[in-house]
Design a protein around this motif. Sequence first.
Motif, short mmCIF file in Angstrom:
data_model
loop_
_atom_site.label_atom_id
_atom_site.label_comp_id
_atom_site.label_asym_id
_atom_site.label_seq_id
_atom_site.Cartn_x
_atom_site.Cartn_y
_atom_site.Cartn_z
N LYS A 1 -3.60 6.02 9.68
CA LYS A 1 -3.70 6.24 8.17
C LYS A 1 -2.96 7.35 7.87
CE LYS A 1 -7.29 3.18 6.69
NZ LYS A 1 -8.63 3.14 5.92
N ILE A 2 -3.49 8.62 8.84
CA ILE A 2 -3.06 9.67 8.51
C ILE A 2 -1.44 9.73 8.72
CG2 ILE A 2 -2.91 12.33 9.30
CD1 ILE A 2 -5.75 11.88 9.86
N GLU A 3 -0.86 9.27 9.99
CA GLU A 3 0.48 9.17 10.20
C GLU A 3 1.30 8.55 8.89
OE1 GLU A 3 1.38 7.57 13.97
OE2 GLU A 3 -0.10 8.93 15.22
N HIS A 4 0.73 7.51 8.51
CA HIS A 4 1.43 6.84 7.50
C HIS A 4 1.40 7.51 6.11
CE1 HIS A 4 2.49 3.33 4.97
NE2 HIS A 4 1.42 3.60 4.13
N LEU A 5 0.21 8.32 5.83
CA LEU A 5 0.13 9.08 4.63
C LEU A 5 0.99 10.24 4.75
CD1 LEU A 5 -3.43 8.60 3.73
CD2 LEU A 5 -1.43 7.58 2.58
N GLN A 6 1.17 10.96 6.06
CA GLN A 6 1.84 12.26 6.12
C GLN A 6 3.46 11.90 5.52
OE1 GLN A 6 1.31 13.52 10.09
NE2 GLN A 6 -0.34 14.76 9.50
N ASP B 1 4.39 9.98 3.17
CA ASP B 1 4.19 10.15 1.90
C ASP B 1 3.29 11.34 1.39
OD1 ASP B 1 5.39 7.52 1.69
OD2 ASP B 1 3.21 6.42 1.94
N ARG B 2 3.44 12.55 2.13
CA ARG B 2 2.60 13.36 1.83
C ARG B 2 3.20 14.18 0.50
NH1 ARG B 2 2.21 18.29 6.17
NH2 ARG B 2 4.36 17.57 6.28
N ASP B 3 4.19 14.27 0.26
CA ASP B 3 4.87 14.81 -1.12
C ASP B 3 4.29 14.06 -2.13
OD1 ASP B 3 6.23 16.53 0.48
OD2 ASP B 3 8.03 15.33 0.58
N LEU B 4 4.12 12.76 -2.12
CA LEU B 4 3.70 12.21 -3.29
C LEU B 4 2.05 12.29 -3.31
CD1 LEU B 4 5.87 8.82 -2.78
CD2 LEU B 4 6.17 10.63 -4.55
N CYS B 5 1.38 12.20 -2.25
CA CYS B 5 0.03 12.16 -2.35
C CYS B 5 -0.70 13.31 -1.62
CB CYS B 5 -0.60 11.03 -1.72
SG CYS B 5 0.14 9.35 -2.40
N GLY B 6 -0.37 14.47 -1.65
CA GLY B 6 -0.98 15.83 -1.03
C GLY B 6 -2.35 15.87 -1.14
N HIS C 1 -7.83 14.71 1.61
CA HIS C 1 -9.13 14.21 1.98
C HIS C 1 -9.12 13.23 3.07
CE1 HIS C 1 -12.59 11.96 0.26
NE2 HIS C 1 -11.95 10.91 0.66
N LEU C 2 -8.27 12.50 3.59
CA LEU C 2 -8.12 12.00 4.84
C LEU C 2 -8.40 12.99 6.04
CD1 LEU C 2 -5.44 9.17 3.91
CD2 LEU C 2 -8.12 8.90 4.06
N GLN C 3 -7.72 14.01 6.01
CA GLN C 3 -7.73 14.83 6.89
C GLN C 3 -9.14 15.45 6.93
OE1 GLN C 3 -4.86 17.75 5.89
NE2 GLN C 3 -3.37 16.89 7.35
N ASP C 4 -9.76 15.58 5.96
CA ASP C 4 -11.31 15.96 5.84
C ASP C 4 -12.17 15.05 6.57
OD1 ASP C 4 -10.57 18.50 4.72
OD2 ASP C 4 -11.35 17.71 2.56
N GLN C 5 -11.71 13.71 6.36
CA GLN C 5 -12.39 12.59 6.76
C GLN C 5 -12.32 12.50 8.32
OE1 GLN C 5 -11.26 9.08 4.91
NE2 GLN C 5 -13.20 8.77 3.85
N LEU C 6 -11.08 12.75 8.74
CA LEU C 6 -10.69 12.74 10.07
C LEU C 6 -11.48 13.86 11.03
CD1 LEU C 6 -9.13 11.71 12.43
CD2 LEU C 6 -7.31 13.34 11.93
#
Length: 182
Positions: free
Chosen positions: A113-118, A120-125, A130-135
Motif C-alpha cells: 500500500k505504501i508503494e502504491h501511495l508513494q 500518489d504522494r503529492d495528492l495524498c501527503g 498516516h500509513l507510514q505511522d501505521q507501518l
Amino acid sequence: MKKVLMEMEDQKNSYEQKAKESLQKVLEEKMSAEQQLQSTQRSLALAEQKCEEWRSQYEALKEDWRTLGTQHQELESQLHVLQSKLQGADSRDLQMNQALRLLENEHQELLAKIEHLQGDRDLCGSDTQHLQDQLKRSEEEKLTLETKVQQLQSLLQNQSLQLQEQEKLLTKKGQQIYFHKF
C-alpha cells in the motif's frame, strides 16, 4: 557252703562292677546329652537372633520399598504435569508463529500500500504519513512479537530440556527401583 558264699560274693562283685560300669556309661551319656542340649540351645539362640535380624532387615526393606513406590508415583505425576506444560508451551509457540505470520503478511500488505501511495504522494501527503505511522507501529508490533516468540521458544526449549532431564531421572530411579526390587 563257704564255696557257695564265695561264688555268690564273686557274682555280687561282678554284678556290682557291671552295675557301676553301666551307671558310669549312663552318667557319661547323660553328660554328653547335656552338652549336646547346651550346644543345641546355644545354636537355637543364635538362630533366633539371626531370624530377628533378618526380620528387622526385611521390615526395613519393605518400608524402603513403600517409600520408593511413593516417590515413583510422585515423579510420574510430576512428569505428566511437565508433559502437559510442554504441550501447552508447544501450542502457545504455534499460536505465536501463526500470529507472527499474520503480522508479516499484514506488513507486506502495508508495504504494498505504501508503494502504491508513494506514487500518489503529492495528492495524498497526509494519508501517506498516516500509513507510514501505521507501518512503523506494525513494525514495532512485529519486533515485539518476534521478541515474544523468541522468549517463548527459549522458554519452550528450557522446559523441554528440564522435561528430558526429569525423564532421565525418572528412568534412572525406575531402574534403581527395579534393581532394588530384585
